[in-house]
Scaffold this active site. Structure first.
Site, short mmCIF file in Angstrom:
data_model
loop_
_atom_site.label_atom_id
_atom_site.label_comp_id
_atom_site.label_asym_id
_atom_site.label_seq_id
_atom_site.Cartn_x
_atom_site.Cartn_y
_atom_site.Cartn_z
N THR A 101 26.24 36.55 96.16
CA THR A 101 25.62 35.71 97.18
C THR A 101 26.64 35.17 98.16
O THR A 101 26.40 35.12 99.38
CB THR A 101 24.85 34.55 96.52
OG1 THR A 101 23.79 35.09 95.73
CG2 THR A 101 24.28 33.61 97.56
N SER A 140 17.78 40.21 100.56
CA SER A 140 18.30 39.35 99.51
C SER A 140 19.70 39.84 99.20
O SER A 140 20.03 41.01 99.44
CB SER A 140 17.42 39.45 98.26
OG SER A 140 18.08 38.89 97.12
N THR A 141 20.52 38.97 98.67
CA THR A 141 21.81 39.43 98.15
C THR A 141 21.59 40.58 97.18
O THR A 141 22.39 41.53 97.12
CB THR A 141 22.54 38.29 97.44
OG1 THR A 141 22.87 37.28 98.40
CG2 THR A 141 23.81 38.78 96.76
N ASN A 142 20.49 40.51 96.43
CA ASN A 142 20.27 41.47 95.34
C ASN A 142 19.94 42.88 95.79
O ASN A 142 19.96 43.81 94.98
CB ASN A 142 19.16 40.94 94.42
CG ASN A 142 19.51 39.58 93.85
OD1 ASN A 142 20.65 39.15 93.92
ND2 ASN A 142 18.51 38.90 93.29
N SER A 318 69.57 54.88 88.89
CA SER A 318 70.16 53.91 87.98
C SER A 318 71.11 52.98 88.72
O SER A 318 71.78 53.39 89.68
CB SER A 318 70.91 54.63 86.85
OG SER A 318 71.62 53.70 86.04
N SER A 319 71.19 51.75 88.24
CA SER A 319 72.15 50.80 88.79
C SER A 319 73.50 50.90 88.11
O SER A 319 74.47 50.27 88.53
CB SER A 319 71.61 49.37 88.63
OG SER A 319 71.43 49.07 87.25
#
Length: 466
Positions: A101, A140-142, A318-319
């Protein structure tokens, strides 16, 4: 800051006059602070809702229940929203109570206030164009909310279909490129019998084609709507001609063929169609996972793994370890696929949560469905662009593995029988000798016969000895 007073049946509030939404949207922003994902983050959903509202206004004018000038103003406002304007005005959280809604009213309020401006009125002057009486007339929202989910889902499934067609084309290109690259086939991670790298990519393409067909089939379910059912499917407060006309008008606006469900009461309460769409996208995720896993295994190494292919080098891996390159694209596709599967579970749980004439949990379905399809689009495009299109084959390494494999002893089965072949395999494993060398030492076959049988290309097709 200037403001305007708006009221609903709960009370009255001051609303910032710079915004196009109204009191009901404002209340929703105060009540629902869950996902930090707002309606504005889903422009295809806003567009779908605006398309429905435009179709509704024009249909109501056609059947004679809405003044033509109001319908035109609402349609003009919808056109601007469809074009992408006022996106920042759609502020309700995607996770919300009330079966959608708040989303419906957010759209109604923005369109109404924009229509008022188009007609030369001020925001909030609802005596001229009303949020409920006009923007929401016959609705309707529905029926509008689930229909908007379906229209939006059609749109993004179309994007997914395009992405999948692109991935299939890329995989088939590799199938052709690698058709003569012999490699070892594997079952349960163990050497099996030879195949080609082209066969591997052809199999990938076939699996994605299958998912494409399934997704196209479930997309058709999204074209059957419950517009005109209003609150519970009976069509209360809706003109008798509205149901058929609004679907025609919506089809014209969107460019897809939408039609009303045969039973609007069932269509209003039953959300299983969304679960079917979700299931087809989940199946795609499973297939993408298979491809991504195989790619990173075939790419493993570069010197101490399989090393059959070279995935494009996307970033340092990779670091701490210089020169390491990780299969990050395959990995991120796996992560996306896992999340898609999780969303499918959420959709299943929300779909079974309806009671009687409505499923109030539809906002949870919309949130998960939109995000899972978006992830599927991104995963498909990324896999194609950053992994498949640029990968290459290590031809010599693939051939070396085949010739050194004990698995090719299977080729001797039709000539020597299973027992002798198993004995050859055991000796090869114990001594490190090649299977061809052992067959020759035992005098089972001539050198020429052994070379012919062990020619990798001769092991790629059905073989039967009379």
């Amino acid at each position: 800051m200037s403001s305007r007073k708006e009221h609903d049946f709960i009370g009255e509030l001051e609303i910032d006059d710079s915004v196009y939404y109204g009191i009901q949207t404002f209340r929703a922003t105060q009540n629902f602070k869950f996902s930090d994902r707002k309606l504005k983050d889903y422009p295809f959903f806003i567009k779908a809702f605006a398309q429905i509202k435009k179709a509704a206004a024009l249909t109501n004018a056609k059947v004679g229940v809405l003044p033509h000038e109001i319908a035109q103003a609402l349609a003009a406002a919808a056109d601007r929203v469809i074009a992408g304007e006022l996106r920042e005005q759609f502020v309700v959280d995607m996770i919300q109570g009330g079966a959608g809604t708040s989303t419906n009213m957010n759209v109604n309020e923005v369109l109404t206030n924009l229509a008022l401006e188009i007609k030369g009125h001020k925001k909030g002057e609802y005596e001229y164009i009303h949020v409920n009486d006009h923007a929401n007339l016959g609705q309707s929202t529905n029926d509008t909310y689930p229909s908007a989910i379906k229209v939006a889902t059609c749109a993004i499934l179309g994007e997914l279909e395009g992405a999948l067609n692109g991935l299939v084309a890329a995989l088939e290109a590799k199938e052709s490129e690698f058709k003569d690259v012999i490699k070892m086939g594997r079952t349960e991670l163990e050497d099996a019998v030879p195949t080609t790298l082209g066969n591997s990519f052809g199999a990938f393409a076939a699996s994605i084609k299958s998912s494409l067909e399934q997704i196209t089939q479930t997309k058709n379910l999204m074209k059957i709507l419950n517009l005109g059912g209003t609150a519970i499917g009976t069509g209360i407060n809706c003109h008798p001609l509205y149901k058929d006309e609004v679907h025609k008008k919506l089809s014209e606006i969107v460019g897809e063929s939408f039609k009303p469900a045969l039973n609007l009461i069932s269509a209003t309460q039953d959300t299983a169609d969304f679960a079917q769409v979700s299931g087809s996208v989940k199946t795609l995720a499973i297939r993408l996972s298979k491809i991504a896993n195989d790619l990173r295994l075939m790419n493993s190494g570069p010197r101490c793994g399989l090393g059959e292919i070279n995935l494009p080098q996307m970033q340092p891996g990779s670091s701490i370890m210089p020169g390491k390159i990780n299969p990050v694209i395959a990995e991120v596709v796996l992560i996306a696929a896992n999340q898609i599967i999780a969303y499918d579970t959420a959709i299943m749980l929300n779909s079974k949560g309806g009671e009687f004439e409505l499923n109030a949990l539809e906002p949870g379905i919309a949130y998960a469905l939109f995000d899972m399809i978006t992830l599927a689009i991104n995963a498909t495009n990324t896999l194609r662009e950053k992994a498949i299109s640029g990968l290459s084959a290590n031809v010599k390494e693939c051939e070396r593995q085949v010739l050194n494999s004990v698995g090719i002893v299977t080729a001797f089965n039709p000539y020597l029988g299973y027992e002798k072949s198993a004995s050859i395999a055991k000796e090869a494993l114990d001594t490190g000798k090649s299977v061809g060398e052992i067959v020759k030492e035992r005098g089972y076959l001539s050198k020429k016969e052994i070379e012919e049988i062990l020619n990798p290309k001769n092991m790629l097709n059905p073989t039967m000895v009379k």
